[in-house]
Design a protein around this motif. Sequence first.
Motif, PDB file in Angstrom:
ATOM      1  N   GLN A 209      26.843  67.953  87.598  1.00 25.59           N
ATOM      2  CA  GLN A 209      25.525  67.958  87.295  1.00 25.59           C
ATOM      3  C   GLN A 209      24.706  68.972  88.217  1.00 25.59           C
ATOM      4  O   GLN A 209      24.542  68.718  89.341  1.00 25.59           O
ATOM      5  CB  GLN A 209      24.685  66.770  87.418  1.00 25.59           C
ATOM      6  N   SER A 212      21.676  68.292  90.778  1.00 24.68           N
ATOM      7  CA  SER A 212      22.022  67.198  91.727  1.00 24.68           C
ATOM      8  C   SER A 212      21.972  67.749  93.255  1.00 24.68           C
ATOM      9  O   SER A 212      22.234  68.976  93.335  1.00 24.68           O
ATOM     10  CB  SER A 212      23.494  66.471  91.900  1.00 24.68           C
ATOM     11  N   ARG A 215      26.768  68.369  94.984  1.00 24.36           N
ATOM     12  CA  ARG A 215      27.817  68.337  94.272  1.00 24.36           C
ATOM     13  C   ARG A 215      29.178  68.822  95.035  1.00 24.36           C
ATOM     14  O   ARG A 215      29.109  69.452  95.944  1.00 24.36           O
ATOM     15  CB  ARG A 215      27.562  69.647  93.179  1.00 24.36           C
ATOM     16  N   ALA A 246      29.056  64.086  91.979  1.00 20.08           N
ATOM     17  CA  ALA A 246      27.668  64.678  92.115  1.00 20.08           C
ATOM     18  C   ALA A 246      26.895  63.088  92.627  1.00 20.08           C
ATOM     19  O   ALA A 246      27.330  62.199  92.063  1.00 20.08           O
ATOM     20  CB  ALA A 246      27.017  65.418  91.408  1.00 20.08           C
ATOM     21  N   SER A 248      22.829  61.667  93.268  1.00 25.13           N
ATOM     22  CA  SER A 248      21.206  62.009  92.958  1.00 25.13           C
ATOM     23  C   SER A 248      20.615  61.613  94.165  1.00 25.13           C
ATOM     24  O   SER A 248      21.143  60.799  95.110  1.00 25.13           O
ATOM     25  CB  SER A 248      20.753  61.389  91.767  1.00 25.13           C
TER      26      SER A 248
END
Length: 334
Positions: A209, A212, A215, A246, A248
């Motif tokens: 992603q 993010s 990663r 990844a 968040s």
Amino acid sequence: MPSGKSRRRVLAGAGSVILGGSVAAFGTDAITVNGNATGSTQLGADDLTAGTIPASADTLAVAQINRGEPPEPVRAVAGSVAEALPFASVPARLRRLMSTGSSQAVDASRIGKLAFIGSAGGRGAVVVWANWTEEHFADFVGVDSSTDRQAEMRHGRPMYTTGETAGSVLAETAFVVGHPSIVADTIGVWHGDTDPIGESTLRTYSLTQRQSPFRFSLGDIQLPCNSVSPVRKPPVYDHVTRRYGAISDDGELRVSMTLDSQVPTTTLAAALRRDLGLAGAAAARVDLPSDAVSALSVHEEADAVAVQFSPADRPRHGTLTDLFCSLSQLVTEE
């Protein structure tokens, strides 16, 4: 990284930076920016290009910290990668930025992005996009009271080495520090004819992603997972060739695993559900916190299997670390 005529102006003048307690020549016209100005300008491009990282990178992990300390969920995962053995040549204070925060280690307000590069040979370095002056850069690559500093030119750029740590200025706000071999490879990509990253490392990293804050695409790298009990690795995991994913800011973690052609994704997915305690009455092989298991799911992809951790609330630091380490040990530990 732009190439040739489109590349940003790099350092070329005569100047100096203290490295290993000595003075070495560096250009100064582009690096001597206001070290106290934080501003809102992002340091480093929004994403990496193939011309930024050398082909020797078997592991690539990129942290977008955007002039602030990484949130705790990101440190829980990124810290495990930063403290892995390939990055032993990276100054500890820079590594600790990703594991314990920077309050007593490094001023995060100067840094935009870090790219951890690990080779299949177990050596690593970090490319840092930072608003550093000469003294700030020297503070990270220098070794107090060292007398073995060496200087040499690589692709027309000065590289300075103290012990097992080397450093070089790549561009106005881009630096590389770490093992001399990886630093030299990185200089070659930016200013020479060294081949850039490609194949499975770049391909899998590009599947993660983009927005993010952390990663990764991990090759043959073992994480320092002392808090997790070793497990006996079932044979199916011998066929896992790479982990990528990844995390968040809120702690949602996705780890995908690619396979060689000998094992179908259905076999790996079934093993993961069983060993993570998601297969009903089957006994879990790894001991995970209950709040981790309840938020886990396993999904088959085209040529990989993904483990998704989607907590309802921001998870504890230890929950994320144990989960990430347990997945690593299933794949890498004997």
